[in-house]
Scaffold this motif. Sequence first.
Motif, mmCIF file in Angstrom:
data_model
loop_
_atom_site.group_PDB
_atom_site.id
_atom_site.type_symbol
_atom_site.label_atom_id
_atom_site.label_comp_id
_atom_site.label_asym_id
_atom_site.label_seq_id
_atom_site.Cartn_x
_atom_site.Cartn_y
_atom_site.Cartn_z
ATOM 1 N N THR A 47 0.950 -1.089 0.097
ATOM 2 C CA THR A 47 0.070 -0.027 -0.041
ATOM 3 C C THR A 47 0.792 1.193 -0.171
ATOM 4 O O THR A 47 0.708 2.289 -0.659
ATOM 5 N N LYS A 48 1.858 1.234 0.985
ATOM 6 C CA LYS A 48 2.697 2.429 0.841
ATOM 7 C C LYS A 48 3.420 2.964 -0.472
ATOM 8 O O LYS A 48 3.350 4.073 -0.983
ATOM 9 N N VAL A 90 -3.212 -0.012 11.484
ATOM 10 C CA VAL A 90 -2.888 1.365 11.516
ATOM 11 C C VAL A 90 -1.555 1.551 10.725
ATOM 12 O O VAL A 90 -1.611 2.422 9.973
ATOM 13 N N GLU A 91 -0.754 0.682 10.676
ATOM 14 C CA GLU A 91 0.271 0.832 9.666
ATOM 15 C C GLU A 91 -0.127 0.868 8.230
ATOM 16 O O GLU A 91 0.352 1.625 7.634
ATOM 17 N N ALA A 92 -1.191 0.227 7.737
ATOM 18 C CA ALA A 92 -1.724 0.401 6.410
ATOM 19 C C ALA A 92 -2.358 1.829 6.080
ATOM 20 O O ALA A 92 -2.098 2.359 5.243
ATOM 21 N N LEU A 93 -3.237 2.209 7.412
ATOM 22 C CA LEU A 93 -3.828 3.436 7.306
ATOM 23 C C LEU A 93 -2.578 4.763 7.196
ATOM 24 O O LEU A 93 -2.743 5.765 6.605
ATOM 25 N N ARG A 94 -1.617 4.501 7.965
ATOM 26 C CA ARG A 94 -0.386 5.471 8.106
ATOM 27 C C ARG A 94 0.185 5.336 6.743
ATOM 28 O O ARG A 94 0.557 6.528 6.308
ATOM 29 N N ASN A 95 0.154 4.422 6.049
ATOM 30 C CA ASN A 95 0.875 4.292 4.645
ATOM 31 C C ASN A 95 -0.046 4.733 3.522
ATOM 32 O O ASN A 95 0.427 4.937 2.241
ATOM 33 N N PRO A 140 -0.707 8.323 -6.225
ATOM 34 C CA PRO A 140 -1.797 8.690 -5.133
ATOM 35 C C PRO A 140 -3.160 8.578 -5.681
ATOM 36 O O PRO A 140 -4.229 8.379 -4.704
ATOM 37 N N GLU A 141 -3.265 8.630 -7.048
ATOM 38 C CA GLU A 141 -4.861 8.550 -7.341
ATOM 39 C C GLU A 141 -5.640 7.445 -7.174
ATOM 40 O O GLU A 141 -6.686 7.092 -7.499
ATOM 41 N N ILE A 142 -4.614 6.257 -7.003
ATOM 42 C CA ILE A 142 -5.267 4.846 -7.005
ATOM 43 C C ILE A 142 -5.897 4.537 -5.519
ATOM 44 O O ILE A 142 -5.070 4.855 -4.438
ATOM 45 N N ARG A 143 -7.039 4.178 -5.355
ATOM 46 C CA ARG A 143 -7.637 3.896 -4.094
ATOM 47 C C ARG A 143 -7.236 2.532 -3.748
ATOM 48 O O ARG A 143 -7.248 1.468 -4.199
#
Length: 595
Positions: free
Chosen positions: A447-448, A472-477, A455-458
């Motif tokens: 994901t990071k 949390v790690e994925a959301l921070r990334n 950045p346009e890819i969701r």
Amino acid sequence: MFNLVKHWFWYDWMVFLIRIAFFFSILVTVGYVSEFLTIPFWLTLLWGIIAFSAPWFCLQLHYRCYLIAELVITGGYCLYLASLFPDSYLVFLAPAFMIASNSAQKSYWWSGPITIILIPYLLANLTHQESTLSMILNFGLIYTVGFAFHLLVVNHRQNGIIRDQYAVLEQYISQMEQMTLIEERNRLSKDLHDTMGHAFISIIMGLETLRSEVTATDGEQKVEALLQVTRNSLEEVRHYLHQVDSPQDRSTLIQSLQKLVDDFQKFSKVKVRIRTFGEAYAVSKQAKMTLYRCLQESLTNAVRHGQASEIEIKLQYEEKQIRLEVQDNGLGTENLQAGFGVNAMKERAANLQGQVNLYAKPGEGTLVTCYLPRIVEFQEGTVQLLLVDDQPYIRDSLRIILEREQDFEIAGLAQDGDAAITMCEQMRPHVVLMDLNMPGKNGAEATKQIKMKWPEIRVLILTTFQETDKAVEALRNGADGYLLKSTEPQELFETIRLVHRGVKMIAPDITNVLIDNYDLPPYAVAPAEKPNEYGLTPREIEILECLSKGLRYKSIAAKLYLSDGTVRNYASTIYAKLGVSNREEALQKAYGSRQ
């Protein structure tokens, strides 16, 4: 003139031939009395021509104009000839017949006495006939024959109207049967898709989550057997749904309306012309059905009530709406009363946030206009999806469930983070459904890199367990959302669409854990409603709010871009969680608990 004559029936030609015979009898009479004329011959002949043509032209305007012209011009001419040649009173027999055959309604009260009594009395005095009563009886007999001919014509016209109306009704009933079958197929298809299809997918996903917990060989074999049976059953349901679809569903809006017009013209004598403006675009089944029914009802009403002979249809594709106009040349009316069919049209349009307007005026026909917004369902084009999971069965199960949605397209399948990054570079999908636990590069690391490069890819994290550390790690990334694989399919669909539109979504059951225990950046957590004491999800609360406003399931479906079956499923879930059985009890319990 030609257009008028080509619509004549046998009785119109018969009256015209009688009029020609009357004109020739006038010419013969004028020839006999030419030496006794008190006015010039050419003026007498001109009077005869006017007596032949003027009343006939007046008849094309209105029967009262004809009667007045016939009695004044022709009656006066016959009186003048009778004063010169007594036997010429017989010339008035033809006008007497035509006056009777063209009288209508209350005109008999004054055309009859003038034709039967007044003119024969004047003729008797001018011709010095001894038996005025005999002349009155003769003209009365001719008038009666003309009246009987009038009844014959009226009966023939009414029979023709009844035949045409019956043919139109037969065509309407036939189309009603077809449309009812189509609607029933659609309802059955949606119900099967929203119930059995989702149930099978849930079973498949649930069995997949159990695979890692089963250690014994026998247990793995049983899980595999159950998965195979479930997949086979799901394929049978999908095959059945494919058979249920009708050819009508696969045709475009223009094709459906054109076929309706062609069938209508076969059963009626009405000329119908349909024109299309603007660039055509796809519309939903509900919108197509609404416009089809609107046109169907308008065509039928134009013939049954308006007695129209020509109908013009305009279908306009506009940027924000689609508009259907149906204009007929019928009778029209001053006070237009909306019947059952018109009210049904308006209700159908209102369910799609559209409207139906009617305008009618005597002599100008009726105009029916149906407006529907272009976006009655959420449609932003196809959403390209990339599924990333190291378990082949999970990927296949997700592919099966997501392909059922018309606006989803599976761009690719990846078994780990490295493959996901490579496929993102090649395909540039709109949304990536990312698993966390994978060999090699895990979901958080992938994901990071994806968010840094594109950045346009969701990226929507879709995992089996509530692994808060990795979440949390994925959301921070930069992950755009976090869901569990046990999420109900309709929730998954809605989350993907919202993430595609740029909304940050996190499963409500882990949101509080993240907020209480981790310091997340502002973009990572979306605002979410605090779960109430009954455990309703945000979508269920939203539907409950719609129910509280008195909206029907169809209106809620159109408003929230869902199918009717999905809304019904949500409602059933809400009732089950609240422990109630109907809308009234649910609203009372839910709102009572908030006060």
